[in-house]
Scaffold this motif. Structure first.
Motif, PDB file in Angstrom:
ATOM      1  N   ARG A  24      72.773 -27.324 -24.539  1.00  0.00           N
ATOM      2  CA  ARG A  24      72.959 -28.771 -24.634  1.00  0.00           C
ATOM      3  C   ARG A  24      73.688 -29.288 -23.408  1.00  0.00           C
ATOM      4  O   ARG A  24      74.492 -28.584 -22.806  1.00  0.00           O
ATOM      5  CB  ARG A  24      73.704 -29.140 -25.911  1.00  0.00           C
ATOM      6  CG  ARG A  24      75.039 -28.517 -26.046  1.00  0.00           C
ATOM      7  CD  ARG A  24      75.647 -28.768 -27.438  1.00  0.00           C
ATOM      8  NE  ARG A  24      76.775 -27.896 -27.615  1.00  0.00           N
ATOM      9  CZ  ARG A  24      77.960 -28.084 -27.066  1.00  0.00           C
ATOM     10  NH1 ARG A  24      78.168 -29.143 -26.323  1.00  0.00           N
ATOM     11  NH2 ARG A  24      78.931 -27.228 -27.246  1.00  0.00           N
ATOM     12  N   VAL A  25      73.367 -30.515 -23.020  1.00  0.00           N
ATOM     13  CA  VAL A  25      74.006 -31.211 -21.912  1.00  0.00           C
ATOM     14  C   VAL A  25      74.366 -32.595 -22.412  1.00  0.00           C
ATOM     15  O   VAL A  25      73.538 -33.248 -23.062  1.00  0.00           O
ATOM     16  CB  VAL A  25      73.061 -31.313 -20.690  1.00  0.00           C
ATOM     17  CG1 VAL A  25      73.703 -32.105 -19.570  1.00  0.00           C
ATOM     18  CG2 VAL A  25      72.642 -29.930 -20.211  1.00  0.00           C
ATOM     19  N   GLU A  26      75.593 -33.038 -22.123  1.00  0.00           N
ATOM     20  CA  GLU A  26      76.019 -34.331 -22.654  1.00  0.00           C
ATOM     21  C   GLU A  26      76.894 -35.091 -21.676  1.00  0.00           C
ATOM     22  O   GLU A  26      77.533 -34.505 -20.805  1.00  0.00           O
ATOM     23  CB  GLU A  26      76.767 -34.150 -23.975  1.00  0.00           C
ATOM     24  CG  GLU A  26      78.103 -33.459 -23.834  1.00  0.00           C
ATOM     25  CD  GLU A  26      78.759 -33.144 -25.157  1.00  0.00           C
ATOM     26  OE1 GLU A  26      78.057 -32.749 -26.105  1.00  0.00           O
ATOM     27  OE2 GLU A  26      79.986 -33.285 -25.239  1.00  0.00           O
ATOM     28  N   ARG A  28      80.007 -38.120 -21.924  1.00  0.00           N
ATOM     29  CA  ARG A  28      80.925 -38.622 -22.947  1.00  0.00           C
ATOM     30  C   ARG A  28      81.988 -39.508 -22.331  1.00  0.00           C
ATOM     31  O   ARG A  28      82.247 -39.456 -21.128  1.00  0.00           O
ATOM     32  CB  ARG A  28      81.556 -37.461 -23.699  1.00  0.00           C
ATOM     33  CG  ARG A  28      82.307 -36.486 -22.824  1.00  0.00           C
ATOM     34  CD  ARG A  28      82.713 -35.282 -23.622  1.00  0.00           C
ATOM     35  NE  ARG A  28      83.444 -34.329 -22.821  1.00  0.00           N
ATOM     36  CZ  ARG A  28      83.595 -33.079 -23.167  1.00  0.00           C
ATOM     37  NH1 ARG A  28      83.060 -32.638 -24.282  1.00  0.00           N
ATOM     38  NH2 ARG A  28      84.279 -32.261 -22.418  1.00  0.00           N
ATOM     39  N   GLY A  44      81.499 -34.982 -18.721  1.00  0.00           N
ATOM     40  CA  GLY A  44      80.277 -34.357 -19.208  1.00  0.00           C
ATOM     41  C   GLY A  44      80.525 -32.909 -19.559  1.00  0.00           C
ATOM     42  O   GLY A  44      81.577 -32.341 -19.235  1.00  0.00           O
ATOM     43  N   GLU A  61      81.347 -24.074 -24.497  1.00  0.00           N
ATOM     44  CA  GLU A  61      81.142 -25.306 -23.754  1.00  0.00           C
ATOM     45  C   GLU A  61      81.990 -25.284 -22.491  1.00  0.00           C
ATOM     46  O   GLU A  61      83.147 -24.862 -22.520  1.00  0.00           O
ATOM     47  CB  GLU A  61      81.562 -26.490 -24.631  1.00  0.00           C
ATOM     48  CG  GLU A  61      81.523 -27.826 -23.956  1.00  0.00           C
ATOM     49  CD  GLU A  61      81.976 -28.930 -24.869  1.00  0.00           C
ATOM     50  OE1 GLU A  61      81.189 -29.314 -25.755  1.00  0.00           O
ATOM     51  OE2 GLU A  61      83.115 -29.406 -24.708  1.00  0.00           O
ATOM     52  N   SER A  63      83.203 -27.995 -19.451  1.00  0.00           N
ATOM     53  CA  SER A  63      83.240 -29.442 -19.275  1.00  0.00           C
ATOM     54  C   SER A  63      84.020 -29.842 -18.032  1.00  0.00           C
ATOM     55  O   SER A  63      84.800 -29.062 -17.483  1.00  0.00           O
ATOM     56  CB  SER A  63      83.885 -30.090 -20.508  1.00  0.00           C
ATOM     57  OG  SER A  63      85.212 -29.608 -20.681  1.00  0.00           O
ATOM     58  N   GLY A 150      73.805 -36.728 -25.851  1.00  0.00           N
ATOM     59  CA  GLY A 150      73.324 -35.549 -25.165  1.00  0.00           C
ATOM     60  C   GLY A 150      71.888 -35.206 -25.507  1.00  0.00           C
ATOM     61  O   GLY A 150      71.242 -35.872 -26.328  1.00  0.00           O
ATOM     62  N   LYS A 152      69.342 -31.545 -26.112  1.00  0.00           N
ATOM     63  CA  LYS A 152      69.290 -30.100 -26.325  1.00  0.00           C
ATOM     64  C   LYS A 152      67.971 -29.544 -25.812  1.00  0.00           C
ATOM     65  O   LYS A 152      66.939 -30.192 -25.881  1.00  0.00           O
ATOM     66  CB  LYS A 152      69.452 -29.780 -27.813  1.00  0.00           C
ATOM     67  CG  LYS A 152      70.808 -30.183 -28.325  1.00  0.00           C
ATOM     68  CD  LYS A 152      70.995 -29.792 -29.763  1.00  0.00           C
ATOM     69  CE  LYS A 152      72.392 -30.186 -30.216  1.00  0.00           C
ATOM     70  NZ  LYS A 152      72.680 -29.681 -31.551  1.00  0.00           N
TER      71      LYS A 152
END
Length: 153
Positions: A24-26, A28, A44, A61, A63, A150, A152
């Motif tokens: 997953r990439v997000e 925020r 991110g 994760e 970040s 994000g 996935k």
């Protein structure tokens, strides 16, 4: 270009990935507060979640987050997640890890938190997460509340 991009976007929107065993990439953003002051924060993350069974998962994760005030820099974090699949497209999780210093005079901090992630369409999701950053000999306790969006793979 449209002949390539539109079918690609359509295939992503129709894909139906599971809640785990995926990257997953997000992006925020939210608010961080400590000692009676608050600032905006944004960043991110990239992560991977592993199925532990039909209803549980664990993940990692990495970040980068920036506090939106002068004199701060991007703080990099490594976080572990442990959670449950709580219905169609919903995940509840606890998180804990370490974040590097957010300014030159700061030190890194350990953090714990919890969040909820909701699939919105195909591989896309939204999330809300709370984190508490623990006091060390230079930096006071802090708290953050962020929302994210994000995708996935």
């Amino acid at each position: 270009m449209r002949k390539i991009v539109l079918p690609l976007l359509a295939s992503l929107a129709l894909a139906s990935p599971a809640l785990a065993n995926e990257t997953r990439v997000e992006a925020r953003g939210g608010v961080i507060w400590s000692n009676g002051t608050s600032e905006d924060t944004w960043g991110g993350a990239v992560g991977y979640d592993f199925d532990l069974g039909q209803t549980t998962f664990a993940g990692l994760e990495f970040s980068g987050d920036k506090i939106g005030t002068e004199g701060t820099k991007v703080a990099f974090g490594a976080t572990g997640r442990l959670g449950v699949k709580a219905g169609t497209g919903t995940a509840l999780y606890g998180a804990g890890g370490y974040t590097t210093e957010a300014c030159d005079a700061c030190k890194g901090q350990w953090h714990l938190g919890a969040g909820v992630e909701q699939k919105i369409s195909g591989p896309f999701y939204v999330k809300a997460e709370y984190r508490h950053y623990f006091k060390n000999d230079v930096v006071a306790d802090g708290d953050a509340l962020v929302g994210g969006v994000g995708v996935k793979f």
